[in-house]
Design a protein around this motif. Structure first.
Motif, PDB file in Angstrom:
ATOM      1  N   SER A 111     -46.197  -0.286 -13.023  1.00 38.85           N
ATOM      2  CA  SER A 111     -47.019   0.175 -14.149  1.00 38.85           C
ATOM      3  C   SER A 111     -46.291   1.248 -14.974  1.00 38.85           C
ATOM      4  N   VAL A 112     -45.565   2.134 -14.304  1.00 38.76           N
ATOM      5  CA  VAL A 112     -44.859   3.209 -15.021  1.00 38.76           C
ATOM      6  C   VAL A 112     -43.725   2.617 -15.870  1.00 38.76           C
ATOM      7  N   VAL A 113     -42.977   1.692 -15.274  1.00 36.63           N
ATOM      8  CA  VAL A 113     -41.863   1.070 -16.000  1.00 36.63           C
ATOM      9  C   VAL A 113     -42.385   0.301 -17.215  1.00 36.63           C
ATOM     10  N   MET A 114     -43.467  -0.456 -17.000  1.00 38.00           N
ATOM     11  CA  MET A 114     -44.032  -1.228 -18.105  1.00 38.00           C
ATOM     12  C   MET A 114     -44.513  -0.308 -19.222  1.00 38.00           C
ATOM     13  N   ALA A 115     -45.206   0.762 -18.828  1.00 35.13           N
ATOM     14  CA  ALA A 115     -45.722   1.701 -19.840  1.00 35.13           C
ATOM     15  C   ALA A 115     -44.567   2.317 -20.622  1.00 35.13           C
ATOM     16  N   SER A 116     -43.475   2.632 -19.926  1.00 38.69           N
ATOM     17  CA  SER A 116     -42.334   3.245 -20.630  1.00 38.69           C
ATOM     18  C   SER A 116     -41.690   2.247 -21.585  1.00 38.69           C
ATOM     19  N   ARG A 117     -41.742   0.959 -21.225  1.00 36.80           N
ATOM     20  CA  ARG A 117     -41.169  -0.047 -22.129  1.00 36.80           C
ATOM     21  C   ARG A 117     -42.011  -0.202 -23.395  1.00 36.80           C
ATOM     22  N   TYR A 118     -43.301   0.012 -23.249  1.00 38.87           N
ATOM     23  CA  TYR A 118     -44.180  -0.099 -24.414  1.00 38.87           C
ATOM     24  C   TYR A 118     -44.182   1.184 -25.249  1.00 38.87           C
ATOM     25  N   SER A 119     -43.809   2.284 -24.643  1.00 37.49           N
ATOM     26  CA  SER A 119     -43.827   3.545 -25.380  1.00 37.49           C
ATOM     27  C   SER A 119     -42.511   3.692 -26.130  1.00 37.49           C
ATOM     28  N   GLN A 120     -42.583   4.272 -27.296  1.00 35.71           N
ATOM     29  CA  GLN A 120     -41.342   4.433 -28.056  1.00 35.71           C
ATOM     30  C   GLN A 120     -41.085   5.901 -28.347  1.00 35.71           C
ATOM     31  N   TYR A 121     -41.165   6.693 -27.287  1.00 31.83           N
ATOM     32  CA  TYR A 121     -40.895   8.114 -27.481  1.00 31.83           C
ATOM     33  C   TYR A 121     -39.396   8.320 -27.667  1.00 31.83           C
ATOM     34  N   PRO A 122     -39.018   9.107 -28.647  1.00 31.90           N
ATOM     35  CA  PRO A 122     -37.588   9.389 -28.799  1.00 31.90           C
ATOM     36  C   PRO A 122     -37.122  10.296 -27.658  1.00 31.90           C
ATOM     37  N   PRO A 123     -35.836  10.278 -27.330  1.00 34.17           N
ATOM     38  CA  PRO A 123     -35.367  11.197 -26.291  1.00 34.17           C
ATOM     39  C   PRO A 123     -35.542  12.643 -26.752  1.00 34.17           C
ATOM     40  N   MET A 162     -62.144  -2.985  -6.092  1.00 35.80           N
ATOM     41  CA  MET A 162     -61.242  -3.355  -7.181  1.00 35.80           C
ATOM     42  C   MET A 162     -60.057  -4.162  -6.612  1.00 35.80           C
ATOM     43  N   ASN A 163     -59.750  -5.309  -7.274  1.00 36.07           N
ATOM     44  CA  ASN A 163     -58.641  -6.092  -6.729  1.00 36.07           C
ATOM     45  C   ASN A 163     -57.282  -5.509  -7.151  1.00 36.07           C
ATOM     46  N   VAL A 164     -56.236  -6.076  -6.570  1.00 35.56           N
ATOM     47  CA  VAL A 164     -54.883  -5.522  -6.767  1.00 35.56           C
ATOM     48  C   VAL A 164     -54.478  -5.550  -8.242  1.00 35.56           C
ATOM     49  N   THR A 165     -54.795  -6.639  -8.931  1.00 38.36           N
ATOM     50  CA  THR A 165     -54.403  -6.771 -10.336  1.00 38.36           C
ATOM     51  C   THR A 165     -55.115  -5.728 -11.201  1.00 38.36           C
ATOM     52  N   GLU A 166     -56.409  -5.558 -10.974  1.00 37.36           N
ATOM     53  CA  GLU A 166     -57.155  -4.578 -11.780  1.00 37.36           C
ATOM     54  C   GLU A 166     -56.660  -3.156 -11.493  1.00 37.36           C
ATOM     55  N   ALA A 167     -56.305  -2.900 -10.237  1.00 35.24           N
ATOM     56  CA  ALA A 167     -55.768  -1.568  -9.890  1.00 35.24           C
ATOM     57  C   ALA A 167     -54.451  -1.338 -10.637  1.00 35.24           C
ATOM     58  N   TYR A 168     -53.625  -2.389 -10.710  1.00 37.20           N
ATOM     59  CA  TYR A 168     -52.347  -2.310 -11.435  1.00 37.20           C
ATOM     60  C   TYR A 168     -52.607  -2.015 -12.917  1.00 37.20           C
ATOM     61  N   LEU A 169     -53.569  -2.746 -13.498  1.00 34.08           N
ATOM     62  CA  LEU A 169     -53.868  -2.553 -14.927  1.00 34.08           C
ATOM     63  C   LEU A 169     -54.442  -1.166 -15.185  1.00 34.08           C
ATOM     64  N   LYS A 170     -55.219  -0.676 -14.226  1.00 33.15           N
ATOM     65  CA  LYS A 170     -55.787   0.667 -14.383  1.00 33.15           C
ATOM     66  C   LYS A 170     -54.668   1.717 -14.395  1.00 33.15           C
ATOM     67  N   ARG A 171     -53.669   1.514 -13.526  1.00 33.43           N
ATOM     68  CA  ARG A 171     -52.529   2.447 -13.505  1.00 33.43           C
ATOM     69  C   ARG A 171     -51.762   2.363 -14.830  1.00 33.43           C
ATOM     70  N   LEU A 172     -51.653   1.145 -15.338  1.00 30.31           N
ATOM     71  CA  LEU A 172     -50.961   0.944 -16.616  1.00 30.31           C
ATOM     72  C   LEU A 172     -51.701   1.687 -17.740  1.00 30.31           C
ATOM     73  N   VAL A 173     -53.027   1.576 -17.746  1.00 27.74           N
ATOM     74  CA  VAL A 173     -53.845   2.274 -18.747  1.00 27.74           C
ATOM     75  C   VAL A 173     -53.565   3.773 -18.696  1.00 27.74           C
ATOM     76  N   PHE A 174     -53.452   4.310 -17.485  1.00 28.81           N
ATOM     77  CA  PHE A 174     -53.205   5.739 -17.323  1.00 28.81           C
ATOM     78  C   PHE A 174     -51.907   6.161 -18.011  1.00 28.81           C
ATOM     79  N   TRP A 175     -50.861   5.333 -17.878  1.00 28.53           N
ATOM     80  CA  TRP A 175     -49.541   5.719 -18.389  1.00 28.53           C
ATOM     81  C   TRP A 175     -49.326   5.383 -19.861  1.00 28.53           C
TER      82      TRP A 175
END
Lengths: 151, 120
Positions: free
Chosen positions: A61-73, A1-14
């Motif tokens: 990936s974690v930062v990006m996922a948190s930006r897409y998530s809209q969980y209230p505090p 798996m290349n670096v980009t796909e690994a990054y996207l896979k981590r993003l999917v997880f979060w």
């Protein structure tokens, strides 16, 4: 798996399940564009380290996922001050109550040795239960207020 | 007894204040740019040209959020070698944009008067 796909896979997880596929598709398109532009500037293909740097610049990936998530505090700012006050008082009350209990035990039975391990364990449990109870009560209160405000 | 020393005021960095100032106008700028259909990279370029630069990593989640709020609509289309998501104002977004522009003009005029020390 290349670096980009690994990054996207981590993003999917979060990412939250809702819209996950569409978000990943968009991020993939943006990231590949960025990498392509960076390669054009360098005049050669990027190596794995350079790709990692580009991806980090885009956002982990974690930062990006948190930006897409809209969980209230857990506790919103409107109740935060009240929550911390109540929590600090409640958490102070637990060791205080434990100290009183120990003092009473000492006065009642002078010959009996105090089981300090047990006392500490009770205090720790008390702190944990207090923290959980206060937080859950405030969380429910917060959600109720938000629901009321939306009506 | 020692006299309590007065606490030094907290220093707020200019970049933090600038960020705060920008945050309020960013949505308005994005809505202004998306009166015409554009994909994310175009939006970012136009924002940068307009002096409200934003990172890709912050722009795309923001576009998604505005779409969830019903202010934007989007379509996937092929451009170049890749499938891209194109965004545009939704009807509700256009109404909101007009209201925000009015609000922004009023606020800007008010703040301008304050800066010039004029009487309201």
């Amino acid at each position: 798996m290349n670096v980009t796909e690994a990054y996207l896979k981590r993003l999917v997880f979060w990412l939250p399940r809702k819209n996950r596929d569409s978000i990943v598709e968009e991020v993939r398109s943006v990231v590949l564009d960025r990498l392509e532009q960076a390669a054009v500037i360098k005049g050669r293909h990027l190596d794995d380290e350079e790709i990692k740097r580009e991806l980090n610049a885009f956002g982990s990936s974690v930062v990006m996922a948190s930006r897409y998530s809209q969980y209230p505090p857990v506790i919103s700012a409107a109740l935060a001050l009240f929550y911390w006050k109540v929590l600090s008082v409640a958490l102070l009350a637990v060791p205080l109550a434990q100290s009183v209990a120990i003092a009473v035990t000492v006065m009642r039975a002078t010959s009996q040795r105090i089981d300090w391990a047990m006392a500490l364990s009770h205090t720790a449990n008390g702190l944990l239960i207090t923290f959980t109870t206060v937080t859950i009560v405030f969380l429910l209160l917060d959600r109720a207020i938000q629901k009321h405000d939306q009506l | 007894m020692k006299k309590k020393l007065a606490e030094a005021p907290k220093q707020v960095s200019i970049s933090a204040l600038r960020q705060e100032l920008r945050r309020g106008t960013l949505v308005l700028a994005v809505l202004a740019v998306l009166r015409d259909e554009r994909h994310g990279a175009e939006v970012r370029e136009m924002l940068t040209a307009g002096g409200v630069a934003i990172d890709d990593g912050a722009l795309y989640p923001m576009l998604r959020r505005l779409e969830d709020q019903g202010l934007l609509r989007s379509d996937w289309r092929f451009e170049g070698s890749r499938n891209k998501r194109f965004y545009m104002l939704a009807p509700h977004g256009l109404d909101t944009f007009k209201q925000l522009v009015e609000e922004w003009r009023e606020q800007t005029e008010g703040v301008e008067r304050l800066i010039r020390k004029e009487q309201p």
